[in-house]
Design a protein around this motif. Structure first.
Motif, short mmCIF file in Angstrom:
data_model
loop_
_atom_site.label_atom_id
_atom_site.label_comp_id
_atom_site.label_asym_id
_atom_site.label_seq_id
_atom_site.Cartn_x
_atom_site.Cartn_y
_atom_site.Cartn_z
N VAL A 87 0.84 -1.20 0.00
CA VAL A 87 0.00 0.00 0.00
C VAL A 87 0.88 1.26 0.00
O VAL A 87 0.60 2.22 -0.72
N VAL A 88 1.95 1.25 0.79
CA VAL A 88 2.88 2.39 0.80
C VAL A 88 3.52 2.54 -0.58
O VAL A 88 3.62 3.66 -1.11
N ARG A 89 3.93 1.42 -1.18
CA ARG A 89 4.52 1.49 -2.52
C ARG A 89 3.51 2.02 -3.54
O ARG A 89 3.87 2.78 -4.44
N ASP A 90 2.25 1.60 -3.39
CA ASP A 90 1.22 2.11 -4.31
C ASP A 90 1.11 3.62 -4.25
O ASP A 90 1.09 4.31 -5.28
N ILE A 91 1.01 4.16 -3.03
CA ILE A 91 0.85 5.61 -2.87
C ILE A 91 2.04 6.34 -3.48
O ILE A 91 1.89 7.35 -4.18
N LEU A 92 3.25 5.84 -3.22
CA LEU A 92 4.45 6.48 -3.79
C LEU A 92 4.45 6.37 -5.31
O LEU A 92 4.88 7.31 -6.01
N ASN A 93 3.98 5.26 -5.84
CA ASN A 93 3.94 5.11 -7.30
C ASN A 93 2.90 6.02 -7.95
O ASN A 93 3.12 6.53 -9.05
N PHE A 94 1.77 6.23 -7.27
CA PHE A 94 0.81 7.23 -7.74
C PHE A 94 1.51 8.59 -7.87
O PHE A 94 1.35 9.31 -8.86
N MET A 95 2.27 8.95 -6.84
CA MET A 95 2.96 10.24 -6.84
C MET A 95 4.03 10.29 -7.93
O MET A 95 4.17 11.28 -8.66
N ARG A 96 4.83 9.22 -8.05
CA ARG A 96 5.90 9.19 -9.05
C ARG A 96 5.33 9.34 -10.47
O ARG A 96 5.89 10.05 -11.31
N PHE A 97 4.22 8.66 -10.72
CA PHE A 97 3.64 8.69 -12.06
C PHE A 97 3.22 10.11 -12.44
O PHE A 97 3.31 10.52 -13.60
N SER A 98 2.81 10.89 -11.44
CA SER A 98 2.34 12.26 -11.74
C SER A 98 3.46 13.14 -12.27
O SER A 98 3.20 14.16 -12.91
N TYR A 99 4.73 12.76 -12.02
CA TYR A 99 5.85 13.56 -12.51
C TYR A 99 6.15 13.29 -13.99
O TYR A 99 6.77 14.12 -14.66
N ASP A 100 5.74 12.13 -14.48
CA ASP A 100 5.95 11.82 -15.89
C ASP A 100 4.85 10.85 -16.33
O ASP A 100 4.94 9.65 -16.12
N LEU A 101 3.81 11.40 -16.93
CA LEU A 101 2.63 10.59 -17.27
C LEU A 101 2.88 9.66 -18.46
O LEU A 101 1.97 8.93 -18.86
N SER A 102 4.10 9.64 -18.97
CA SER A 102 4.41 8.70 -20.06
C SER A 102 5.13 7.45 -19.56
O SER A 102 5.47 6.58 -20.35
N ARG A 103 5.34 7.35 -18.25
CA ARG A 103 6.08 6.22 -17.68
C ARG A 103 5.21 4.97 -17.59
O ARG A 103 4.49 4.75 -16.62
N VAL A 104 5.29 4.11 -18.61
CA VAL A 104 4.51 2.86 -18.62
C VAL A 104 4.94 1.96 -17.46
O VAL A 104 4.12 1.26 -16.86
N ASP A 105 6.25 1.95 -17.16
CA ASP A 105 6.76 1.05 -16.12
C ASP A 105 6.13 1.34 -14.76
O ASP A 105 5.82 0.42 -14.00
N ILE A 106 5.89 2.63 -14.45
CA ILE A 106 5.25 2.98 -13.18
C ILE A 106 3.75 2.72 -13.27
O ILE A 106 3.15 2.17 -12.33
N PHE A 107 3.15 3.09 -14.40
CA PHE A 107 1.71 2.88 -14.57
C PHE A 107 1.35 1.40 -14.43
O PHE A 107 0.29 1.06 -13.91
N GLU A 108 2.26 0.54 -14.89
CA GLU A 108 2.03 -0.91 -14.80
C GLU A 108 1.83 -1.36 -13.36
O GLU A 108 1.14 -2.34 -13.10
N ARG A 109 2.44 -0.67 -12.41
CA ARG A 109 2.36 -1.07 -11.01
C ARG A 109 1.06 -0.61 -10.34
O ARG A 109 0.71 -1.11 -9.28
N ILE A 110 0.36 0.35 -10.96
CA ILE A 110 -0.82 0.90 -10.29
C ILE A 110 -2.10 0.82 -11.11
O ILE A 110 -3.18 1.15 -10.60
N PHE A 111 -2.01 0.37 -12.37
CA PHE A 111 -3.20 0.47 -13.23
C PHE A 111 -4.37 -0.35 -12.69
O PHE A 111 -5.53 0.02 -12.88
N SER A 112 -4.07 -1.45 -11.98
CA SER A 112 -5.16 -2.28 -11.45
C SER A 112 -5.80 -1.65 -10.22
O SER A 112 -6.80 -2.15 -9.72
N LYS A 113 -5.23 -0.54 -9.72
CA LYS A 113 -5.76 0.12 -8.52
C LYS A 113 -6.54 1.40 -8.85
O LYS A 113 -6.89 2.15 -7.95
N LEU A 114 -6.79 1.64 -10.15
CA LEU A 114 -7.46 2.87 -10.55
C LEU A 114 -8.98 2.74 -10.59
O LEU A 114 -9.68 3.71 -10.88
N GLY A 115 -9.49 1.54 -10.34
CA GLY A 115 -10.94 1.36 -10.39
C GLY A 115 -11.48 1.39 -11.81
O GLY A 115 -12.67 1.60 -12.02
#
Length: 725
Positions: A399-427
């Motif tokens: 859960v901590v990693r998820d929150i940090l990855n949400f934040m990291r992704f916001s800095y570069d919305l083209s990062r597929v590698d980060i999006f891959e870690r959170i896409f299943s948590k977007l509802g």
């Protein structure tokens, strides 16, 4: 040869050790089975060492013929050091854990029969063969997804439980485990260990089951080990499992010179297969056994001992002991009901700051998560600390990693590698194939824009994805705390956690609490980068805290890990319903299954008896945004410290009995406190319909149409007076 009294007098003069009459009797009762029930702080280690010294010096028993079995390597080392300091002129005695003894038996058999084995726990395990790795891989093969650390821990405990309890194959399905397919994973795990290459794979629990089996089936090994020791002593036997008891039984079967040192009131590991009932049935196993009660506490003030002794008596399945002390009173046990969770932290940190020696203080809690905000506050106050539990996994929790990855992704919305870690948590439903489809083709676009353009996502989910992208873009206009709240509420992360918990058996309340803790830590950070750095800093402090063990530092510990420790000043925190006792403790109790709630009582008792002079119990009204109820145990201690007047109790009793006789049973009545919450509409049999405004311990304040009334929750539940509308 000295008389026994001369022996005791000499040790008093040489060591300053003076035993009481029960301790002396325990030292002298060397032959035959002895159950020594030692209350907290009763000097059991001193008594054990004096008993061993007496056998060697006075009875001329060879040290090599004495075997002392302890619960942990730390206990074995402590006893060995104490023995050496008391009797430096005597030869060594064999102090070891039961696992060490079992391994010795097991290894001898395998060597004799030229069989190969490979340990899969501990150090020097070949890559890929560690027990944790094997279980991780098996879980993935069953579920096609990675196991969480919490699930892995539960699975490890489950595997160990089945073996230590010697549960037959046909009965294994009756053992509950929240990890999906746990029994099938266990069976596959055992099969894999048997069929690996040309070696047998062996975990720590296998050492015990193999040793027990060998002592049952190999007469040569049994005879050898029975002849090896004339006297066997086991310490902390309330934490010993059935298979461990069986090993000891076989070792002493010829002579029965067995001393079992234990306290049934401190048995807190039944979830790890400890067998406290064995102590209660000791006389059945050894009919000639003597039982001695070491009830005098030398550790704590009279205030603490009196309250703790009365508290533990709420348990019925125990030996009838009466802990007492000749220590003077110091000050009454303090009970604090704070307004909220934050006030608890402030009070603890301010009290410690005003003290003189940090090592005098300990903060005890039921769950490791309770330590995180304390660590943050202690660091800000420049107070050094030592964390007793080495497995604080909060900062690496998914859960901590998820929150940090949400934040990291916001800095570069083209990062597929980060999006891959959170896409299943977007509802939003996005398949793995859809995500793979846009890899490499989205370089001119954000990941979400690529999904919208190229992956064939339906209209409904497209709209939601667009909103999620806007949330990500707005992160940089918010504080880290606001960002976390946006993720939790607006982006639907908390709702995703709720669905995952239902599907996979996670504890949703625990996951939600992790997010709330992150929000508290984020309060002092101005940017998301600062927040991430703060988490990294706190994680490094946790790792470094082990170096503070012998320095002037506050000790933080779970109640389970605090056993055996003692401090001048102890805080027991987070004493709220649902933590201690837990909801599962209460549910089991309501079903008439008393063992679980009795173990929770014992755990609370262990915490109380760590304190020498000052004990503070802390509860509160609100945790984050939620109203919470005080622990039933907190309220029990409050009644002991400040007993209600006899008249009040008599009036309440007579009212309840009279009402019981007059009122018919209401099948729709609220049956537990957990069903009540502020804002809930209820119907009272006498006062009609109203809304619950406040819940405070045993009182609910209800707004009826023309007036507000305070009602006793326990009376309403007992008489079935209220029901939901």
């Amino acid at each position: 040869m000295q008389t026994s009294e001369q022996f005791f007098q000499q040790k008093k003069e040489l060591l300053g050790v003076e035993l009481n009459e029960v301790q002396k009797e325990a030292v002298l009762s060397t032959d035959g089975p002895l159950l020594l029930l030692a209350s907290p702080g009763s000097g059991k280690t001193t008594t054990i060492i004096m008993r061993i010294g007496y056998m060697i010096e006075q009875k001329r028993v060879s040290p090599a013929r004495i075997k002392a079995v302890t619960f942990s390597r730390a206990s074995a080392k402590d006893m060995e050091e104490r023995y050496t300091s008391f009797f430096p002129h005597l030869e060594p005695v064999d102090f070891s854990t039961i696992h060490s003894l079992a391994f010795k038996i097991f290894r001898e058999y395998f060597y004799k029969n030229n069989q190969s084995y490979q340990l899969i726990e501990g150090n020097d395990v070949p890559q890929g063969l560690h027990k944790r790795i094997i279980l991780r891989n098996l879980y993935y093969s069953f579920h096609d997804e990675n196991i969480t650390e919490d699930q892995l821990e539960e699975l490890m405990i489950y595997v160990s439980f089945l073996k230590n309890k010697l549960i037959p194959k046909d009965n294994r399905s009756t053992v509950k485990c929240d990890v999906p397919e746990a029994l099938q994973i266990f069976e596959q795990y055992e099969e894999q260990k048997r069929t690996y290459s040309n070696k047998l794979l062996v975990d720590y629990d296998d050492m015990l089951t193999f040793a027990n089996k060998l002592l049952s089936q190999d007469i040569e090994i049994l005879t050898k080990y029975q002849r090896l020791y004339d006297y066997v002593l086991t310490d902390e036997s309330q934490d010993t499992s059935l298979v461990q008891h069986k090993i000891i039984e076989k070792l002493v079967a010829k002579h029965e010179n067995l001393c079992v040192v234990a306290d049934d009131d401190q048995s807190i590991y039944t979830w790890r297969a400890a067998e406290p009932s064995y102590l209660l049935n000791f006389q059945h196993v050894y009919p000639q056994a003597k039982t001695l009660f070491m009830e005098q506490n030398y550790r704590s003030s009279k205030d603490i001992v009196t309250v703790a002794n009365r508290f533990i008596k709420r348990n019925k399945n125990r030996y009838n002991k009466n802990m007492f002390t000749e220590n003077p009173p110091h000050e009454p046990v303090q009970l604090h009901k704070m307004a909220n969770y934050g006030e608890q932290t402030c009070h603890v940190v301010q009290t410690i700051s005003s003290g003189h020696t940090y090592r005098d203080f300990a903060i005890l809690y039921r769950n490791n998560a309770s330590s995180v905000i304390l660590i943050d506050a202690l660091d800000k106050a420049d107070i050094p600390f030592y964390i007793k539990d080495s497995d604080l996994r909060f900062f690496s929790h998914w859960v901590v990693r998820d929150i940090l990855n949400f934040m990291r992704f916001s800095y570069d919305l083209s990062r597929v590698d980060i999006f891959e870690r959170i896409f299943s948590k977007l509802g939003v439903y996005i398949s793995r194939q859809q995500l793979d489809h846009i890899k490499g083709s989205h370089k001119k676009y954000t990941v979400i824009d690529s999904l919208l353009k190229f992956s064939g996502i339906d209209q409904k989910h497209q709209e939601k994805l667009k909103r999620q992208q806007e949330y990500f873009r707005n992160f940089h206009n918010k504080s880290p705390r606001e960002v976390i709240k946006t993720i939790r509420e607006d982006m639907g992360y908390e709702e995703v956690l709720k669905k995952l918990s239902k599907k996979l058996g996670f504890n949703f309340d625990g996951l939600r609490e992790i997010i709330r803790i992150l929000e508290v830590i984020a309060q002092q950070s101005g940017t998301m980068v600062e927040f991430a750095k703060r988490l990294n800093h706190l994680e490094s402090l946790v790792k470094q805290s082990k170096d503070n063990k012998h320095l002037d530092a506050v000790t933080l510990s779970t109640l389970h890990s605090s056993k055996g420790l003692e401090f001048e000043h102890v805080f027991m925190i987070d004493l709220i319903r649902g933590i201690i006792p837990s909801e599962s403790d209460l549910e089991a109790s309501e079903k008439g299954e008393k063992e679980q709630i009795e173990e929770a009582v014992r755990l609370f008792y262990v915490g109380m008896t760590r304190a020498r002079r000052k004990l503070e119990l802390i509860s509160y009204h609100r945790k984050f945004s939620l109203h919470v109820l005080s622990s039933e145990f907190f309220k029990d201690v409050k009644r002991i410290v400040n007993p209600p007047q006899e008249k009040d109790r008599a009036d309440k009793y007579s009212f309840a009995e009279e009402s019981k006789a007059k009122l018919p049973k209401n099948p729709n009545a609220v049956k537990s406190i957990g069903e009540l919450s502020p804002g809930m509409e209820i119907k009272h049999r006498v006062f009609g319909t109203g809304e619950i405004m406040i819940i405070d311990d045993d009182i609910i304040s209800v707004q009826f149409p023309t007036y507000q009334k305070e009602l006793s929750i326990s009376t309403c539940l007992e008489l079935g007076l209220i029901e939901p509308v």
